[in-house]
Design a protein around this motif. Structure first.
Motif, PDB file in Angstrom:
ATOM      1  N   GLY A   1      -0.844  -3.537   6.653  1.00 46.30           N
ATOM      2  CA  GLY A   1      -0.924  -3.907   5.239  1.00 46.30           C
ATOM      3  C   GLY A   1      -2.284  -3.641   4.623  1.00 46.30           C
ATOM      4  O   GLY A   1      -2.397  -3.394   3.420  1.00 46.30           O
ATOM      5  N   GLY A   2      -3.342  -3.672   5.428  1.00 47.83           N
ATOM      6  CA  GLY A   2      -4.680  -3.410   4.905  1.00 47.83           C
ATOM      7  C   GLY A   2      -5.103  -1.958   4.958  1.00 47.83           C
ATOM      8  O   GLY A   2      -6.260  -1.644   4.620  1.00 47.83           O
ATOM      9  N   TRP A   3      -4.217  -1.079   5.338  1.00 46.93           N
ATOM     10  CA  TRP A   3      -4.546   0.351   5.427  1.00 46.93           C
ATOM     11  C   TRP A   3      -4.712   0.919   4.027  1.00 46.93           C
ATOM     12  O   TRP A   3      -3.856   0.763   3.165  1.00 46.93           O
ATOM     13  N   ARG A   4      -5.815   1.586   3.821  1.00 44.34           N
ATOM     14  CA  ARG A   4      -6.076   2.216   2.538  1.00 44.34           C
ATOM     15  C   ARG A   4      -6.421   3.688   2.761  1.00 44.34           C
ATOM     16  O   ARG A   4      -7.074   4.042   3.753  1.00 44.34           O
TER      17      ARG A   4
ATOM     18  N   SER B   1       0.848   5.919   1.913  1.00 42.47           N
ATOM     19  CA  SER B   1       1.932   6.353   1.036  1.00 42.47           C
ATOM     20  C   SER B   1       2.772   7.460   1.653  1.00 42.47           C
ATOM     21  O   SER B   1       3.903   7.700   1.208  1.00 42.47           O
ATOM     22  N   ASP B   2       2.258   8.139   2.665  1.00 45.33           N
ATOM     23  CA  ASP B   2       2.996   9.200   3.343  1.00 45.33           C
ATOM     24  C   ASP B   2       3.361   8.820   4.775  1.00 45.33           C
ATOM     25  O   ASP B   2       3.676   9.682   5.595  1.00 45.33           O
TER      26      ASP B   2
ATOM     27  N   ASN C   1       0.809  -1.225   0.000  1.00 45.23           N
ATOM     28  CA  ASN C   1       0.000   0.000   0.000  1.00 45.23           C
ATOM     29  C   ASN C   1       0.838   1.268   0.000  1.00 45.23           C
ATOM     30  O   ASN C   1       0.292   2.376   0.022  1.00 45.23           O
ATOM     31  N   GLY C   2       2.166   1.120  -0.028  1.00 39.42           N
ATOM     32  CA  GLY C   2       3.042   2.285  -0.105  1.00 39.42           C
ATOM     33  C   GLY C   2       3.653   2.700   1.217  1.00 39.42           C
ATOM     34  O   GLY C   2       4.499   3.614   1.244  1.00 39.42           O
ATOM     35  N   MET C   3       3.274   2.077   2.321  1.00 40.48           N
ATOM     36  CA  MET C   3       3.814   2.453   3.623  1.00 40.48           C
ATOM     37  C   MET C   3       5.262   1.989   3.751  1.00 40.48           C
ATOM     38  O   MET C   3       5.594   0.846   3.437  1.00 40.48           O
ATOM     39  N   SER C   4       6.127   2.883   4.234  1.00 40.81           N
ATOM     40  CA  SER C   4       7.532   2.540   4.451  1.00 40.81           C
ATOM     41  C   SER C   4       7.697   1.929   5.838  1.00 40.81           C
ATOM     42  O   SER C   4       7.048   2.344   6.801  1.00 40.81           O
ATOM     43  N   VAL C   5       8.575   0.948   5.939  1.00 30.06           N
ATOM     44  CA  VAL C   5       8.843   0.268   7.201  1.00 30.06           C
ATOM     45  C   VAL C   5      10.356   0.205   7.398  1.00 30.06           C
ATOM     46  O   VAL C   5      11.086  -0.209   6.491  1.00 30.06           O
TER      47      VAL C   5
ATOM     48  N   LEU D   1       4.833  -8.245  11.412  1.00 26.18           N
ATOM     49  CA  LEU D   1       3.974  -7.409  12.251  1.00 26.18           C
ATOM     50  C   LEU D   1       3.408  -6.236  11.459  1.00 26.18           C
ATOM     51  O   LEU D   1       2.212  -5.925  11.539  1.00 26.18           O
ATOM     52  N   ALA D   2       4.277  -5.576  10.715  1.00 23.02           N
ATOM     53  CA  ALA D   2       3.835  -4.425   9.936  1.00 23.02           C
ATOM     54  C   ALA D   2       2.786  -4.827   8.910  1.00 23.02           C
ATOM     55  O   ALA D   2       1.780  -4.130   8.711  1.00 23.02           O
ATOM     56  N   GLN D   3       2.994  -5.960   8.272  1.00 24.23           N
ATOM     57  CA  GLN D   3       2.048  -6.406   7.243  1.00 24.23           C
ATOM     58  C   GLN D   3       0.699  -6.752   7.849  1.00 24.23           C
ATOM     59  O   GLN D   3      -0.356  -6.420   7.286  1.00 24.23           O
ATOM     60  N   ARG D   4       0.689  -7.403   9.020  1.00 28.81           N
ATOM     61  CA  ARG D   4      -0.569  -7.800   9.637  1.00 28.81           C
ATOM     62  C   ARG D   4      -1.398  -6.598  10.083  1.00 28.81           C
ATOM     63  O   ARG D   4      -2.629  -6.617   9.949  1.00 28.81           O
TER      64      ARG D   4
END
Length: 282
Positions: A267-270, A243-244, A68-72, A261-264
């Motif tokens: 990962g579904g954040w839109r 994305s930001d 979804n574009g989130m940086s980890v 953990l981040a994906q769970r």
């Protein structure tokens, strides 16, 4: 009375003895030498050499990007069973609309003041109790270019901590009552700051230097009063998007476990449909 008179006489005798000793010893150069000179004569002529520089050990950083574009970013640091998590969003004071300085700060403050979970509103006290049960405390705040929320817990509580942070960032209630409370607190802090000449001078200098640019905007009682709940909701919808956003995990965790953990939990954040980044109003 007799005991008091005796103490007074003893004190007077001691004072007279000290005065007499000072007069007789004034002619003695050693006795009249300042204490600093005596102290300096006992010190070594050169300061001790500096020790060898200590190596700076920076934990390895593992960078990822979710679909979804989130940086980890994961920084494993073994040794203590603690894990810190922080979610930062690229939205701060520079994104405040003209005439509404303080909007980003209020939005960041309201993140931890209630969430919507499974169709039910969870108020701020309940969130605080959940964080306390995990052994930590939720913290949020805003800056010029970012807003953040974070928490530190023992490693075994990493899963519920990430779930709590996901609720706070993605599903804040932004309730009217909490907005009014935070607005009142911000106005009180502003009144205190205006009692300081240095604080007033700094605000004036910033305005004169930066002019009408975003960096010249200062929070005032008027700008706070113009902020409505709908404004906070629009700000959150426009700027709190994966994305930001950046999730940082640091502590007792490896790269694979951190990414899972981040994906769970994120990962579904839109992003909210139709929400766009708002420019400052002219």
């Amino acid at each position: 009375m007799t005991r008091r008179r005796t103490l007074l006489q003893a004190g007077a005798a001691l004072w007279l003895a000290d005065a007499a000793q000072a007069q007789t010893g004034a002619a003695d150069p050693a006795a009249s030498a300042p204490a600093s000179a005596t102290l300096s004569s006992s010190l070594p002529p050169e300061p001790p050499p500096a020790g060898p520089p200590l190596p700076v050990v920076v934990p390895p950083l593992h960078e990822h990007r979710l679909a979804n574009g989130m940086s980890v970013v994961i920084a494993p640091r073994r040794g203590l069973p603690l894990l810190s998590a922080s979610v930062m969003v690229r939205a701060g004071g520079v994104a405040d609309p003209r005439g509404q300085a303080g909007l980003a700060d209020l939005c960041a403050e309201l993140l931890t003041k209630g969430v919507t979970r499974n169709g039910r509103e969870v108020p701020a006290p309940e969130l605080a109790r959940e964080a306390e049960a995990l052994g930590g405390a939720l913290g949020s705040g805003g800056g010029w270019r970012s807003s953040s929320v974070g928490m530190t817990v023992v490693t075994r509580n990493a899963e519920p901590m990430l779930a709590l942070l996901a609720d706070v960032v993605q599903r804040p209630t932004l309730a009217q009552a909490e907005l009014e409370r935070s607005r009142t607190q911000a106005a009180d802090a502003l009144r205190v700051a205006m009692q300081s000449p240095g604080g007033v001078a700094g605000r004036v200098a910033r305005r004169l230097h930066w002019g009408a640019s975003p960096y010249g905007a200062v929070v005032t009682a008027g700008s706070l009063s113009r902020i409505r709940r709908a404004d906070v909701q629009r700000f959150h919808a426009a700027h709190f998007r994966p994305s930001d956003a950046l999730l940082v995990l640091c502590g007792d965790i490896d790269a694979d476990a951190g990414l899972a953990l981040a994906q769970r939990h994120f990962g579904g954040w839109r992003a909210v449909s139709g929400a766009t980044h708002g420019d400052r109003k002219s």
